[in-house]
Design an enzyme around this catalytic site. Structure first.
Site, PDB file in Angstrom:
ATOM      1  N   THR A   1       0.815  -1.202   0.000  1.00 34.00           N
ATOM      2  CA  THR A   1       0.000   0.000   0.000  1.00 34.00           C
ATOM      3  C   THR A   1       0.856   1.264   0.000  1.00 34.00           C
ATOM      4  OG1 THR A   1      -1.434   1.293   1.482  1.00 34.00           O
ATOM      5  CG2 THR A   1      -0.123  -0.378   2.515  1.00 34.00           C
ATOM      6  N   ASP A   2       0.266   2.363  -0.455  1.00 33.19           N
ATOM      7  CA  ASP A   2       0.972   3.655  -0.372  1.00 33.19           C
ATOM      8  C   ASP A   2       1.039   4.174   1.068  1.00 33.19           C
ATOM      9  OD1 ASP A   2      -1.718   4.309  -0.047  1.00 33.19           O
ATOM     10  OD2 ASP A   2      -1.746   5.902  -1.555  1.00 33.19           O
ATOM     11  N   GLU A   3       0.255   3.557   1.966  1.00 28.69           N
ATOM     12  CA  GLU A   3       0.193   4.081   3.336  1.00 28.69           C
ATOM     13  C   GLU A   3       1.514   3.902   4.081  1.00 28.69           C
ATOM     14  OE1 GLU A   3      -3.512   3.333   5.365  1.00 28.69           O
ATOM     15  OE2 GLU A   3      -4.582   3.075   3.474  1.00 28.69           O
TER      16      GLU A   3
ATOM     17  N   TYR B   1      -1.891  -0.579  10.960  1.00 29.81           N
ATOM     18  CA  TYR B   1      -2.020  -1.227   9.645  1.00 29.81           C
ATOM     19  C   TYR B   1      -0.802  -0.919   8.779  1.00 29.81           C
ATOM     20  CZ  TYR B   1      -3.322  -1.631   4.702  1.00 29.81           C
ATOM     21  OH  TYR B   1      -3.309  -1.908   3.350  1.00 29.81           O
TER      22      TYR B   1
ATOM     23  N   LYS C   1       2.239  -3.359   7.343  1.00 28.29           N
ATOM     24  CA  LYS C   1       2.510  -3.532   5.905  1.00 28.29           C
ATOM     25  C   LYS C   1       3.958  -3.121   5.600  1.00 28.29           C
ATOM     26  CE  LYS C   1       0.121  -4.628   2.964  1.00 28.29           C
ATOM     27  NZ  LYS C   1      -0.236  -5.980   2.413  1.00 28.29           N
TER      28      LYS C   1
END
Ligand code: NAD
Ligand code: TYD
Length: 375
Positions: free
Chosen positions: A155-157, A180, A184
């Site tokens: 993810t970009d997060e 989260y 990741k």
């Protein structure tokens, strides 16, 4: 190249292996993106074998794959990516040359109230898969023309939160801020380490927010759609001005195929929609689309009147925006579905698939597989 997986005694399985061009392990294929991906592979690559390993947590739904039956092209295995014995057995049985790893706990709000499962599934589960791939020597299983690949979907997060300007590139330093995104980010680091240390053919994708068919109705777009349809309040966190870069899910799936087919080992690819929207813009668009299609809300008011600004999410990242130059220039991938068209398709899909949503909201989708698996 020679295959060094341990063949089972089952002669039919062996024949199956010989005729399938790629033998793909998809993890989390019953979730939102995984199911769209399995459907894409199934419709496009009749000579690939796809084994879908999914634990069927609350986010996994067998109905997402209705119409795809088991056979030489598809097998479903209910199981946990943290189950070392199961994973090793699958690698030995199936002789994979490709892994596309989606399985994860994926909802930021749940990671705030219960981070433990995020650490277990996202970090320990990824580690278990990487270890099994390494120990099985899976890279040696590939045929000419279909290079082995362990594609870790992220993810970009992991990059943290942007201010009003700037974009995430593949060189942006990791700065995860929720349990989260931290879990990741850890899994990305492990995946990268397995490339550098053991030469495992790892590729990583970091994608922006997805939307489209089969998204579980706890995420912003399907949640707002469902509440707006049922005349319920539409919770908008904080001032509603947080920005996400929305991408139609099939464009994400196409990008993953491009990375599998044309990407390079050890590389990361950012995937984004070049489509920044404030949350409030997204919510009002859904309200307006529904008003146009169905008429005003029960109250006689436009559905925008259901918007309810609620207290902000803890540690709420302000803005995400992807610079997708690398994947565009190196692999020729670009999103095909613009936001207006994607939202139109999405709203149409949710309207046409109300039983799917209702089964989730009332919990009966889990009874469906509980019966299948005699739980
Ligand atoms: P999802 O929550 O809809 O689906 C997750 C799937 O993984 C479910 O089918 C679930 O049953 C399965 N699963 C969970 N724990 C498991 C375990 N321990 N063992 C086996 N299976 C397990 O998630 P999604 O939105 O489809 O996201 C898929 C992947 O893409 C995730 O890795 C996520 O981080 C990443 N991603 C998602 C988005 C997005 O906008 N949804 C954006 C970028 C990246
Ligand atoms: P979400 O769909 O949970 O994705 P993510 O947190 O991974 O970006 O949320 C998208 C944005 O919408 C995020 O800024 C949080 C916000 N949001 C709301 O305002 N209300 C809601 O009920 C939800 C679920 C999210």
């Amino acid at each position: 190249m020679s295959r060094i997986c341990s063949f089972s005694d089952n002669a039919n399985r062996k024949l199956t292996r010989m005729k399938n061009k790629r033998r793909v392990l998809v993890t989390g294929g019953c979730g939102f993106i995984g199911a769209n991906f399995v459907r894409l592979l199934h419709s496009r690559y009749s000579d690939w074998r796809v084994v879908n390993l999914d634990k069927l947590t609350y986010a996994g739904n067998l109905k997402n794959l209705e119409g795809i039956s088991e056979g030489s092209e598809y097998r479903f295995v209910r199981g946990d990516i943290c189950d070392k014995n199961l994973i090793s057995r699958l690698f030995a049985e199936e002789c994979f040359d490709t892994v596309v790893h989606f399985a994860a706990e994926s909802h930021v709000d749940r990671s705030i109230t219960g981070p433990g499962t995020f650490v277990r599934t996202n970090i320990e589960g990824t580690f278990t898969l990487l270890e099994a791939a390494r120990k099985s020597g899976f890279a040696g299983n590939a045929e000419e023309g279909a290079p082995p690949c362990f594609l870790h979907v992220s993810t970009d997060e992991v990059y943290g939160s942007l201010g009003q300007t700037g974009y995430f590139t593949e060189n942006t330093a990791y700065d995860p801020r929720s349990p989260y995104s931290a879990s990741k980010a850890s899994s990305d680091h492990l995946a990268r380490a397995y490339f550098h240390t053991y030469g495992l053919p790892v590729r990583i994708t970091n994608c922006s927010n997805n939307y489209g068919p089969f998204q579980f109705p706890e995420k912003l777009i399907p949640l707002v759609f469902n509440n707006a349809l049922n005349n319920k309040a539409l919770p908008v966190y904080g001032d509603g001005k947080n920005v996400r870069d929305w991408l139609y899910v099939l464009d994400h799936c196409e990008a993953i195929v491009e990375v599998l087919e044309k990407g390079q080992d050890g590389q990361c690819y950012n995937i984004g929609g070049n489509n920044e929207k404030q949350n409030i813009e997204v919510v009002t668009l859904i309200c307006d689309l529904l008003d146009k299609k169905l008429g005003l809300a029960e109250s006689g008011q436009p559905r925008r009147s259901l918007i309810d600004f609620v207290p902000d999410r803890l540690g709420h990242d302000r803005r995400y925006a992807i610079d997708a130059t690398k994947i565009r220039e190196q692999l020729g991938w670009e999103p095909r579905v613009n936001f207006a068209e994607g939202m139109e398709r999405t709203v149409e899909w949710y309207l046409a698939n109300q039983p799917w949503v209702i089964d989730i909201v009332n919990g009966s989708y889990q009874k469906y597989y509980a019966e299948m698996y005699r739980l």
